[in-house]
Design an enzyme around this catalytic site. Structure first.
Site, PDB file in Angstrom:
ATOM      1  CG  HIS A  70      -1.609   1.292   1.483  1.00 12.21           C
ATOM      2  ND1 HIS A  70      -2.191   2.037   0.483  1.00 12.21           N
ATOM      3  CD2 HIS A  70      -1.818   1.990   2.633  1.00 12.21           C
ATOM      4  CE1 HIS A  70      -2.742   3.118   1.010  1.00 12.21           C
ATOM      5  NE2 HIS A  70      -2.511   3.116   2.305  1.00 12.21           N
ATOM      6  CG  HIS A  75       0.096   7.412   1.085  1.00 10.08           C
ATOM      7  ND1 HIS A  75       0.259   8.048   2.300  1.00 10.08           N
ATOM      8  CD2 HIS A  75      -0.641   6.306   1.353  1.00 10.08           C
ATOM      9  CE1 HIS A  75      -0.343   7.364   3.250  1.00 10.08           C
ATOM     10  NE2 HIS A  75      -0.904   6.296   2.700  1.00 10.08           N
ATOM     11  CE1 TYR A 114       5.175  -7.164 -19.440  1.00  7.82           C
ATOM     12  CE2 TYR A 114       4.902  -5.895 -21.467  1.00  7.82           C
ATOM     13  CZ  TYR A 114       5.475  -6.950 -20.772  1.00  7.82           C
ATOM     14  OH  TYR A 114       6.340  -7.801 -21.417  1.00  7.82           O
TER      15      TYR A 114
END
Length: 214
Positions: free
Chosen positions: A93, A95, A120
């Protein structure tokens, strides 16, 4: 892979992600499955550029925190991916700037947030769900992931950032990089009339590599 090597790999990839500006400050988190079915997780409040392998948060196969620093506050989000995707061996995860920007655009499709611009992006990421905004660490984020019932390996959290699950750590990192680069392309091409892959082209990629796409 033994735990020592996995710890080193998490720190290696986290530092690489940080050094390339894909996440800044103390943002972003990674988790990966251990051989015994537990998890190694990056700690809360620590820069991904300065992780200590010995201080990673460790969970046993029953989800109990057994050693290391306190885990990321996004632990429920990671757990939801492992619960709903049996093939998941790692979750990343971030930002990252372009993915966050894409999550804010009103025209972004909640069911397919990442335009299929390249083969891709289809191969490594698949369809990406756009989830609503949740306060970071809110267990409702995990509930939203569970609501997808394992149909997506990647999501965009609105005004927050992308999350990717894959079979192992390297694959999850590569998929995250592909997601961010495709988001960047989408922003660069916005309003240009650029052509994404059409249905026949997507189908050809799916058949060739036996991919999930619904």
């Amino acid at each position: 892979m033994n735990d020592t090597k996995l710890r080193e790999d998490i720190c290696h990839w986290a530092a690489s992600i940080f050094e390339r500006g894909l996440t800044g400050g103390a943002s972003g988190n990674i988790s990966a499955r251990t051989e015994d079915g537990g998890l190694l997780v990056t700690p809360t409040g620590v820069s991904m550029g300065r992780l200590d392998p010995a201080r990673l948060s460790q969970f046993d196969a029953d989800g109990r925190h057994i050693s290391g620093d306190a885990p990321t506050k996004e632990m429920p989000l990671h757990a939801a991916f492992y619960e709903t995707r049996a093939s998941a061996g790692a979750v990343v995860h971030l930002h990252s700037t372009h993915s966050v920007a894409l999550s804010m655009l009103p025209e972004t499709d909640p069911d397919n947030a990442l335009p299929p611009l390249t083969a891709y992006s289809v191969m490594r990421v698949g369809k990406v769900a756009l989830l609503p905004f949740f306060v970071p660490g809110d267990p409702a984020t995990a509930d939203a992931v569970r609501g997808l019932a394992g149909r997506r390996a990647a999501v965009l959290l609105a005004n927050h950032g992308p999350v990717v699950a894959s079979r192992d750590l390297e694959a999850a990192v590569f998929a995250m990089e592909e997601l961010e680069e495709t988001a960047k392309l989408a922003l660069l091409l916005r309003g240009s009339g650029a052509r994404p892959l059409d249905t026949a082209q997507i189908d050809a990629v799916i058949r060739r590599y036996d991919l999930e796409w619904d």
